[in-house]
Design an enzyme around this catalytic site. Structure first.
Site, mmCIF file in Angstrom:
data_model
loop_
_atom_site.group_PDB
_atom_site.id
_atom_site.type_symbol
_atom_site.label_atom_id
_atom_site.label_comp_id
_atom_site.label_asym_id
_atom_site.label_seq_id
_atom_site.Cartn_x
_atom_site.Cartn_y
_atom_site.Cartn_z
ATOM 1 N N GLN A 1 5.532 -13.599 -5.465
ATOM 2 C CA GLN A 1 6.580 -14.603 -5.252
ATOM 3 C C GLN A 1 6.202 -15.341 -3.963
ATOM 4 O O GLN A 1 6.372 -14.808 -2.865
ATOM 5 C CB GLN A 1 7.952 -13.922 -5.097
ATOM 6 C CG GLN A 1 9.100 -14.919 -5.003
ATOM 7 C CD GLN A 1 10.410 -14.277 -4.558
ATOM 8 O OE1 GLN A 1 10.423 -13.241 -3.906
ATOM 9 N NE2 GLN A 1 11.525 -14.908 -4.902
ATOM 10 N N SER B 1 -21.061 35.177 27.016
ATOM 11 C CA SER B 1 -20.223 34.085 27.519
ATOM 12 C C SER B 1 -21.055 32.994 28.175
ATOM 13 O O SER B 1 -22.152 33.260 28.676
ATOM 14 C CB SER B 1 -19.227 34.636 28.544
ATOM 15 O OG SER B 1 -18.350 35.528 27.892
ATOM 16 N N ARG C 1 -31.217 32.486 31.798
ATOM 17 C CA ARG C 1 -30.698 32.125 33.123
ATOM 18 C C ARG C 1 -31.716 32.498 34.199
ATOM 19 O O ARG C 1 -32.538 33.408 34.027
ATOM 20 C CB ARG C 1 -29.371 32.840 33.369
ATOM 21 C CG ARG C 1 -29.488 34.338 33.328
ATOM 22 C CD ARG C 1 -28.114 34.988 33.380
ATOM 23 N NE ARG C 1 -28.263 36.422 33.348
ATOM 24 C CZ ARG C 1 -27.587 37.221 32.534
ATOM 25 N NH1 ARG C 1 -26.733 36.743 31.656
ATOM 26 N NH2 ARG C 1 -27.770 38.519 32.574
ATOM 27 N N ASN D 1 17.419 -1.604 6.119
ATOM 28 C CA ASN D 1 17.287 -2.942 6.684
ATOM 29 C C ASN D 1 16.730 -2.920 8.099
ATOM 30 O O ASN D 1 16.172 -3.909 8.563
ATOM 31 C CB ASN D 1 18.657 -3.637 6.702
ATOM 32 C CG ASN D 1 19.117 -3.953 5.292
ATOM 33 O OD1 ASN D 1 18.386 -4.553 4.515
ATOM 34 N ND2 ASN D 1 20.307 -3.508 4.948
ATOM 35 N N ARG E 1 15.077 -7.746 9.898
ATOM 36 C CA ARG E 1 15.704 -6.851 10.882
ATOM 37 C C ARG E 1 14.843 -5.648 11.254
ATOM 38 O O ARG E 1 15.163 -4.918 12.190
ATOM 39 C CB ARG E 1 17.068 -6.376 10.354
ATOM 40 C CG ARG E 1 18.151 -7.431 10.585
ATOM 41 C CD ARG E 1 19.473 -6.995 10.034
ATOM 42 N NE ARG E 1 19.524 -7.130 8.580
ATOM 43 C CZ ARG E 1 20.443 -6.557 7.812
ATOM 44 N NH1 ARG E 1 21.364 -5.787 8.348
ATOM 45 N NH2 ARG E 1 20.432 -6.744 6.503
ATOM 46 N N LYS F 1 8.295 -4.519 4.972
ATOM 47 C CA LYS F 1 9.240 -3.405 5.057
ATOM 48 C C LYS F 1 8.805 -2.214 4.203
ATOM 49 O O LYS F 1 8.910 -1.072 4.633
ATOM 50 C CB LYS F 1 10.608 -3.910 4.594
ATOM 51 C CG LYS F 1 11.760 -3.056 5.080
ATOM 52 C CD LYS F 1 13.008 -3.249 4.271
ATOM 53 C CE LYS F 1 13.701 -4.545 4.512
ATOM 54 N NZ LYS F 1 15.056 -4.570 3.887
HETATM 55 C C1 UD1 Z 1 21.489 -8.262 -2.532
HETATM 56 C C2 UD1 Z 1 22.530 -8.633 -3.554
HETATM 57 C C3 UD1 Z 1 23.881 -8.061 -3.100
HETATM 58 C C4 UD1 Z 1 23.781 -6.575 -2.934
HETATM 59 C C5 UD1 Z 1 22.644 -6.221 -1.956
HETATM 60 C C6 UD1 Z 1 22.432 -4.744 -1.939
HETATM 61 C C7 UD1 Z 1 21.831 -10.787 -4.430
HETATM 62 C C8 UD1 Z 1 22.089 -12.235 -4.432
HETATM 63 N N1 UD1 Z 1 22.615 -10.040 -3.659
HETATM 64 O O1 UD1 Z 1 21.832 -8.917 -1.340
HETATM 65 O O2 UD1 Z 1 24.857 -8.347 -4.076
HETATM 66 O O3 UD1 Z 1 24.999 -6.027 -2.454
HETATM 67 O O4 UD1 Z 1 21.425 -6.842 -2.385
HETATM 68 O O5 UD1 Z 1 21.512 -4.436 -0.927
HETATM 69 O O6 UD1 Z 1 20.969 -10.322 -5.139
HETATM 70 N N2 UD1 Z 1 13.860 -10.056 -2.446
HETATM 71 C C9 UD1 Z 1 12.714 -10.625 -2.965
HETATM 72 N N3 UD1 Z 1 12.629 -11.981 -3.008
HETATM 73 C C10 UD1 Z 1 13.608 -12.788 -2.585
HETATM 74 C C11 UD1 Z 1 14.778 -12.210 -2.046
HETATM 75 C C12 UD1 Z 1 14.884 -10.837 -1.992
HETATM 76 O O7 UD1 Z 1 11.796 -9.917 -3.377
HETATM 77 O O8 UD1 Z 1 13.447 -14.008 -2.683
HETATM 78 C C13 UD1 Z 1 13.962 -8.592 -2.411
HETATM 79 C C14 UD1 Z 1 14.017 -8.032 -1.009
HETATM 80 O O9 UD1 Z 1 12.701 -7.720 -0.540
HETATM 81 C C15 UD1 Z 1 14.846 -6.782 -1.187
HETATM 82 C C16 UD1 Z 1 15.757 -7.134 -2.362
HETATM 83 O O10 UD1 Z 1 15.149 -8.217 -3.022
HETATM 84 O O11 UD1 Z 1 14.065 -5.691 -1.571
HETATM 85 C C17 UD1 Z 1 17.167 -7.477 -1.930
HETATM 86 O O12 UD1 Z 1 17.088 -8.611 -1.099
HETATM 87 P P1 UD1 Z 1 18.082 -8.811 0.110
HETATM 88 O O13 UD1 Z 1 17.736 -10.061 0.805
HETATM 89 O O14 UD1 Z 1 18.182 -7.586 0.906
HETATM 90 O O15 UD1 Z 1 19.446 -9.055 -0.705
HETATM 91 P P2 UD1 Z 1 20.880 -9.169 -0.077
HETATM 92 O O16 UD1 Z 1 21.102 -10.541 0.372
HETATM 93 O O17 UD1 Z 1 21.103 -8.074 0.888
HETATM 94 CA CA CA Z 2 19.840 -7.340 2.549
#
Ligand code: UD1
Ligand code: CA
Length: 464
Positions: A76, A408, A443, A230, A18, A25
């Site tokens: 990752q 000047s 000059r 986000n 987003r 980010k």
């Molecule tokens: C997650 C939580 C949710 C919580 C929310 C708060 C889970 C399943 N859910 O949801 O309960 O309310 O955060 O913001 O954990 N990231 C990785 N690798 C991945 C996926 C995510 O590094 O494979 C990192 C993202 O960069 C981010 C963080 O983990 O910094 C959270 O990931 P995001 O996708 O925002 O989680 P949500 O689905 O929003």
């Molecule tokens: Ca999120």
């Protein structure tokens, strides 16, 4: 002492869709620092060591941006979910056993003090997992905290929640404390049979309970602190919060900010007491400003040192410069890298300096360029003076000794040396060295042709 250890893992592999950005980010800046630096600093302030960042999207740039932070990185490759992300840090933790703080790279406003309290509560409760929660009147998008008789049972993601569960307003902030190695045992057993087909870190909560381990939840006092970024609207909101924190600290230290909402100061800047800062000023990077200075509207100051009692007038741009005490700059002066003013200087409107070392009490009051110059004390640089430092191939130096008076509209064609206490006649183009105490004038001599204008006019009327 075993349970006093604290390690931190910061999840930062996600794409941040987003943000609609080609950059990760965590590289988007807040008050001059990439967002990801804030959770690193908060983790350190809470005593975490080591700090590991899980990276995935745009990994090379993220590594480079945080190379100076002395953290470890875990890669990752595919973003399979938050649980999988933490598992990727297992190897970097190298058999670490103790408490593990889990932070997100996109939650930059958390303070070390809040995290320290969180750690204390986790330990006092002897929990294996503690979740930091918050009450969200509008909980959409967050994982909900499902409790029974006050105890946390599990966390359910929005997409997996029943209509009843969706009404829960206590939500998961995505910040946790885990005991290791237990959490890794749980993560190795984690499945992805959920609506998103992801490995959810949140599932460790009910898994820990099933194993008879204690699970806790601590509610964050300040919703602002757990704000996740986000999109760019939230980025601007977080920036406003950070700006306010930075500016409040300066005001508490005795700096006057006329309008802190529109004063933009990086977290790296130091300012002494009784300095007054007008609105719409930007002060960035490794900048130090002394006491009793006045910084007028529109000044932009980067990586510079300004001593006490300086007056920086409106619209001046100062980058990589050192300004000695009691100097007056601008309005609309441009002091570039390598400018050193020794003190009590006046650099006036539309004056540009670069790699110029300028002695005490020397003045250049109007419309001047001083580049690659070594200028002594008590020198007066007249309006419109220019150092011609560049011949199209290389840069050359102009040396002007103490007490020189430059008339000047003078050009110094470098390399050239102007001896002490000499005088340069206005309008001169100086191409050769000038000895001390001399008058140099180059000059062309003036010619007056009497009655020329009248004769011209007469000729024109006769032609008609
Ligand atoms: C997650 C939580 C949710 C919580 C929310 C708060 C889970 C399943 N859910 O949801 O309960 O309310 O955060 O913001 O954990 N990231 C990785 N690798 C991945 C996926 C995510 O590094 O494979 C990192 C993202 O960069 C981010 C963080 O983990 O910094 C959270 O990931 P995001 O996708 O925002 O989680 P949500 O689905 O929003
Ligand atoms: Ca999120």
């Amino acid at each position: 002492m075993e349970n006093e250890k604290l390690a931190a893992v910061i999840l930062a592999a996600g794409r941040g869709t987003r943000m609609k950005s080609s950059r990760s980010k965590v590289l988007h800046e807040l008050c001059g620092a990439p967002m990801g630096r804030y959770p690193i600093q908060a983790a350190r302030a809470a005593g975490a060591d080591p700090v590991i960042m899980v990276i995935g999207h745009d990994p090379e740039n993220v590594r480079n941006a945080f190379a100076a932070e002395k953290i470890l990185f875990a890669l990752q490759h595919d973003q399979l979910g938050t649980g999988h992300a933490l598992l990727c840090a297992e190897e970097a933790l190298d058999d670490y056993a103790g408490t593990l703080l889990l932070l997100c790279g996109d939650v930059p406003l958390l303070t070390g003090a809040t995290l320290s309290r969180f750690v204390q509560q986790h330990r006092a409760n002897q929990a294996a997992v503690t979740v930091l929660t918050i009450h969200q009147p509008d909980p959409r998008g967050y994982g909900r905290i499902v409790r029974q008789g006050g105890e946390v049972l599990r966390i359910v993601e929005e997409k997996d929640a029943t209509d009843e569960e969706k009404k829960i307003t206590e939500v998961n902030t995505g910040i946790y404390l885990f005991e290791t190695p237990l959490v890794f045992h749980l993560l190795h057993a984690l499945g992805n049979g959920n609506a998103q087909g992801e490995y959810y870190l949140t599932d460790t909560v009910h898994m820990a309970r099933d194993r008879g381990a204690r699970v806790g939840a601590v509610s964050a006092a300040d919703r602002q602190e757990v704000l996740g970024i986000n999109d760019r609207v939230q980025l601007a909101e977080a920036e406003a919060v950070l700006r306010r924190r930075i500016n409040d600290a300066h005001m508490e230290n005795g700096v006057t900010l006329i309008d802190p909402a529109v004063t933009y100061i990086d977290g790296t800047v130091e300012i002494a007491a009784d300095t007054l800062i007008h609105p719409n000023v930007h002060i960035r990077g490794q900048t130090l400003i002394g006491a009793h200075c006045i910084i007028e509207p529109g000044a932009v100051i980067d990586d510079s040192h300004i001593d006490d009692h300086c007056h920086i007038k409106a619209g001046s741009v100062i980058q990589g410069a050192r300004i000695g005490a009691a100097s007056q700059i601008g309005p609309m002066a441009h002091l570039r890298f390598g400018t050193v003013l020794r003190g009590h200087n006046k650099i006036g409107n539309f004056v540009e300096t670069k790699k110029a070392d300028i002695g005490e009490h020397t003045k250049a009051s109007h419309l001047t360029y001083l580049g690659d110059s070594d200028i002594g004390a008590d020198v007066n640089i007249g309006c419109g003076t220019i150092t011609c430092n560049y011949d199209g191939v290389g840069k050359h130096k102009t040396i002007i000794e103490d007490q020189v008076f430059v008339g000047s509209d003078t050009q110094f064609v470098a390399p050239v040396r102007i001896g002490r206490n000499s005088l340069i006649g206005a309008g001169s183009t100086i191409t050769r060295d000038v000895p001390a105490d001399a008058l140099a004038i180059s000059r062309a001599e003036q010619k007056n042709i009497e009655g020329w204008r009248l004769r011209e006019r007469k000729k024109k009327t006769e032609e008609k």
